[in-house]
Design a protein around this motif. Structure first.
Motif, mmCIF file in Angstrom:
data_model
loop_
_atom_site.group_PDB
_atom_site.id
_atom_site.type_symbol
_atom_site.label_atom_id
_atom_site.label_comp_id
_atom_site.label_asym_id
_atom_site.label_seq_id
_atom_site.Cartn_x
_atom_site.Cartn_y
_atom_site.Cartn_z
ATOM 1 N N THR A 81 0.838 -1.195 0.000
ATOM 2 C CA THR A 81 0.000 0.000 0.000
ATOM 3 C C THR A 81 0.871 1.242 0.000
ATOM 4 O O THR A 81 2.032 1.216 0.437
ATOM 5 C CB THR A 81 -0.926 0.006 1.221
ATOM 6 O OG1 THR A 81 -0.135 -0.105 2.412
ATOM 7 C CG2 THR A 81 -1.906 -1.143 1.157
ATOM 8 N N PRO A 109 -3.013 4.428 7.952
ATOM 9 C CA PRO A 109 -2.990 3.335 8.927
ATOM 10 C C PRO A 109 -3.608 3.808 10.244
ATOM 11 O O PRO A 109 -3.478 4.985 10.580
ATOM 12 C CB PRO A 109 -1.490 3.046 9.089
ATOM 13 C CG PRO A 109 -0.869 3.574 7.821
ATOM 14 C CD PRO A 109 -1.689 4.780 7.444
ATOM 15 N N MET A 112 -7.479 -0.775 7.082
ATOM 16 C CA MET A 112 -7.064 -1.941 6.295
ATOM 17 C C MET A 112 -6.641 -1.562 4.886
ATOM 18 O O MET A 112 -5.825 -2.237 4.265
ATOM 19 C CB MET A 112 -8.206 -2.952 6.217
ATOM 20 C CG MET A 112 -8.404 -3.799 7.438
ATOM 21 S SD MET A 112 -9.590 -5.133 7.123
ATOM 22 C CE MET A 112 -11.096 -4.197 6.825
ATOM 23 N N VAL A 115 -2.619 -0.691 5.064
ATOM 24 C CA VAL A 115 -1.604 -1.488 5.752
ATOM 25 C C VAL A 115 -1.374 -2.787 4.989
ATOM 26 O O VAL A 115 -2.240 -3.263 4.265
ATOM 27 C CB VAL A 115 -1.988 -1.797 7.223
ATOM 28 C CG1 VAL A 115 -2.049 -0.518 8.045
ATOM 29 C CG2 VAL A 115 -3.313 -2.539 7.308
ATOM 30 N N ASP A 116 -0.180 -3.355 5.176
ATOM 31 C CA ASP A 116 0.212 -4.603 4.535
ATOM 32 C C ASP A 116 0.299 -5.709 5.586
ATOM 33 O O ASP A 116 0.263 -5.449 6.788
ATOM 34 C CB ASP A 116 1.574 -4.426 3.847
ATOM 35 C CG ASP A 116 1.535 -3.373 2.743
ATOM 36 O OD1 ASP A 116 0.551 -3.366 1.978
ATOM 37 O OD2 ASP A 116 2.489 -2.568 2.650
ATOM 38 N N GLU A 119 -0.078 -6.913 9.553
ATOM 39 C CA GLU A 119 -1.146 -6.128 10.171
ATOM 40 C C GLU A 119 -2.445 -6.258 9.394
ATOM 41 O O GLU A 119 -3.527 -6.386 9.969
ATOM 42 C CB GLU A 119 -0.732 -4.656 10.281
ATOM 43 C CG GLU A 119 0.195 -4.354 11.440
ATOM 44 C CD GLU A 119 -0.440 -4.743 12.759
ATOM 45 O OE1 GLU A 119 -1.356 -4.036 13.211
ATOM 46 O OE2 GLU A 119 -0.031 -5.767 13.336
ATOM 47 N N HIS A 120 -2.360 -6.212 8.075
ATOM 48 C CA HIS A 120 -3.562 -6.330 7.268
ATOM 49 C C HIS A 120 -4.251 -7.675 7.502
ATOM 50 O O HIS A 120 -5.475 -7.743 7.625
ATOM 51 C CB HIS A 120 -3.231 -6.174 5.781
ATOM 52 C CG HIS A 120 -4.403 -6.376 4.888
ATOM 53 N ND1 HIS A 120 -4.733 -7.612 4.349
ATOM 54 C CD2 HIS A 120 -5.357 -5.520 4.437
ATOM 55 C CE1 HIS A 120 -5.808 -7.499 3.621
ATOM 56 N NE2 HIS A 120 -6.213 -6.245 3.633
ATOM 57 N N THR A 121 -3.463 -8.731 7.590
ATOM 58 C CA THR A 121 -4.021 -10.072 7.811
ATOM 59 C C THR A 121 -4.796 -10.128 9.113
ATOM 60 O O THR A 121 -5.916 -10.668 9.177
ATOM 61 C CB THR A 121 -2.897 -11.116 7.819
ATOM 62 O OG1 THR A 121 -2.116 -10.980 6.624
ATOM 63 C CG2 THR A 121 -3.462 -12.530 7.914
ATOM 64 N N ARG A 124 -8.035 -7.812 8.825
ATOM 65 C CA ARG A 124 -9.066 -8.351 7.931
ATOM 66 C C ARG A 124 -9.695 -9.611 8.514
ATOM 67 O O ARG A 124 -10.904 -9.829 8.366
ATOM 68 C CB ARG A 124 -8.475 -8.637 6.553
ATOM 69 C CG ARG A 124 -9.565 -9.001 5.523
ATOM 70 C CD ARG A 124 -9.003 -9.050 4.128
ATOM 71 N NE ARG A 124 -10.028 -9.445 3.160
ATOM 72 C CZ ARG A 124 -10.550 -8.642 2.241
ATOM 73 N NH1 ARG A 124 -10.168 -7.380 2.176
ATOM 74 N NH2 ARG A 124 -11.459 -9.096 1.393
ATOM 75 N N THR A 256 -11.527 1.245 11.293
ATOM 76 C CA THR A 256 -12.346 0.255 10.601
ATOM 77 C C THR A 256 -13.749 0.783 10.372
ATOM 78 O O THR A 256 -14.325 0.621 9.289
ATOM 79 C CB THR A 256 -12.393 -1.054 11.413
ATOM 80 O OG1 THR A 256 -11.064 -1.571 11.533
ATOM 81 C CG2 THR A 256 -13.289 -2.078 10.738
ATOM 82 N N HIS A 372 -6.415 -7.128 -0.918
ATOM 83 C CA HIS A 372 -7.214 -5.933 -0.634
ATOM 84 C C HIS A 372 -8.534 -5.912 -1.399
ATOM 85 O O HIS A 372 -9.190 -4.867 -1.468
ATOM 86 C CB HIS A 372 -6.407 -4.672 -0.946
ATOM 87 C CG HIS A 372 -5.326 -4.390 0.053
ATOM 88 N ND1 HIS A 372 -5.576 -3.794 1.268
ATOM 89 C CD2 HIS A 372 -3.998 -4.652 0.019
ATOM 90 C CE1 HIS A 372 -4.440 -3.679 1.936
ATOM 91 N NE2 HIS A 372 -3.469 -4.196 1.202
#
Length: 431
Positions: A81, A109, A112, A115-116, A119-121, A124, A256, A372
């Motif tokens: 991102t 950030p 979602m 961020v990669d 953290e994204h995992t 999400r 979020t 994403h």
């Protein structure tokens, strides 16, 4: 706001604003995101980008309108991102900007969107777990009830602004349901969304940037109170599920919530508005839908392909890599025209034709691709299909009553106002 905020605007938006305006005469990408002509019709500039190459290096960005390249980049872990943290700047300036604390919002950030992994995992996974079948079922019921209420309120035989009276009201009611917001605060949510949506554009003015963050600040205060209320009295909504699960801290919860508000509202209102214009502009396609209502799902995907509510996105090369035959050095920002990818003749036959029977319409990239991919894509499709079908079933003689007015945004592509003549109201059987 203090001068530090102005400095942040200069770094994030001001420099790009000056450079793009300077380049607009000779650069089709600069024209695409700065000119009124492109706001009305972006495709001449997009086709000029396509003709110049599949991957077009520019002073600040590399640009593509190619379907294959766009899809590959969106699905490639070597691209991440892109936000202010990814910009090349002196260390002292980066540290100074970190002291400017902005409210949680969709374009920074820990949203979602920005961020990669890992953290994204984590984020999400938590949000996906809240989208239970029961929660989606309640939203489906709400879509049907709010659509019926709004259509009943429209005056048969009269005129209306279809954006204010219908297209905006459907998704904002659903977002309120998802987040446990009181329905009577819809007007405030709409105001916050209108103020914050320009943050997705490149090169916005200082006043627009300032007003957006002021609105985000007001929303941040409301969310503080709302989260405290949900901890005391959780409901059956998705945000209550996230709050009670305890996996996200308050800033993550607020980021979020603001992302769900922005993504869930902006894409759907634009989908409905763009869909109305395209179907009225192509009456032979609307006739097919009246003959075969089973085509509505496919029609929504063709609307998303042909006139997408989100037109572009960007990724940052995290290492030296290649896209096709093109070398992409680490630190390169690649801006992808989703509108261009969706009309790539190498992917879609006769891409400039609006055809609701198109066999591969669902392969559009409007909802992005890879990790994403839009979490609410199925919900947006469901809202769009039900709202559009119900509108045309109830008002079969619906017609534009003047020129619809586009919103002054380049990334979010939709209408601010749409005057229509409603015509007679039909007797509609239960769907």
């Amino acid at each position: 706001m203090s001068p530090r905020y102005w400095a942040r605007w200069v770094v994030e938006q001001g420099g790009a604003r000056y450079a793009l305006r300077l380049q607009a005469r000779r650069d089709p990408f600069a024209r695409l995101i700065t000119t009124q002509a492109a706001l009305r019709d972006p495709y001449p500039s997009i086709e000029e980008i396509r003709q110049r190459g599949r991957l077009l290096p520019k002073s600040y960005w590399t640009v593509t309108a190619d379907y294959e390249f766009t899809r590959a980049i969106l699905r490639d872990s070597r691209f991440g991102t892109f936000g202010p943290d990814g910009m090349d700047m002196p260390k002292w300036l980066r540290n100074r900007l970190k002291t400017v604390q902005t409210p949680p919002n969709p374009v920074e950030p820990p949203s979602m969107l920005m961020v990669d992994p890992p953290e994204h995992t984590r984020l999400r996974k938590s949000v996906s777990a809240a989208f239970t079948p029961r929660a989606i079922g309640r939203l489906r019921d709400r879509i049907e009830s709010v659509t019926a209420e709004l259509l009943d309120a429209l005056p048969p035989g009269g005129s209306a602004d279809l954006i204010e009276g219908f297209a905006q009201q459907v998704p904002i009611a659903i977002i309120a349901e998802m987040l446990g917001f009181p329905q009577e605060k819809r007007d405030e949510f709409l105001a916050w969304g209108d103020a914050g949506s320009p943050l997705l554009d490149i090169g916005i003015s200082w006043r627009t940037w300032r007003d957006a963050y002021l609105a985000m600040g007001v929303m941040d205060g409301y969310l503080d109170e709302h989260l405290a209320r949900l901890r005391r009295e959780p409901g059956e909504d998705i945000l209550s599920s996230l709050v009670t699960a305890g996996d996200l801290d308050d800033r993550e919860l607020k980021a979020t919530a603001s992302l769900l508000m922005g993504a869930g509202f902006e894409t759907t209102v634009n989908l409905i508005g763009n869909g109305v214009v395209q179907l009225l502009s192509h009456p032979e396609q609307l006739a097919k839908l009246k003959e075969d209502p089973e085509l509505w799902g496919q029609a929504v995907d063709e609307i998303l392909r042909f006139d997408p509510p989100v037109t572009m996105t960007a990724r940052l090369a995290l290492c030296d890599t290649e896209v096709g035959e093109h070398a992409v050095p680490a630190g390169t920002v690649v801006v992808m025209s989703l509108s261009g990818a969706n009309r790539d003749p190498a992917k879609f036959e006769e891409p400039n034709s609006f055809d609701i029977t198109r066999s591969n319409a669902r392969e559009h990239l409007t909802f992005s691709s890879g990790i994403h991919t839009c979490l609410g894509a199925s919900l947006a499709r469901m809202e769009g299909a039900y709202a559009l079908r119900s509108l045309f079933d109830n008002f079969p003689d619906l017609a534009l009553d003047g020129e619809p007015h586009r919103r002054p945004l380049y990334t979010l592509h939709g209408y601010a106002h749409m005057p229509v003549r409603l015509g007679r109201r039909a007797t509609v059987a239960a769907q």
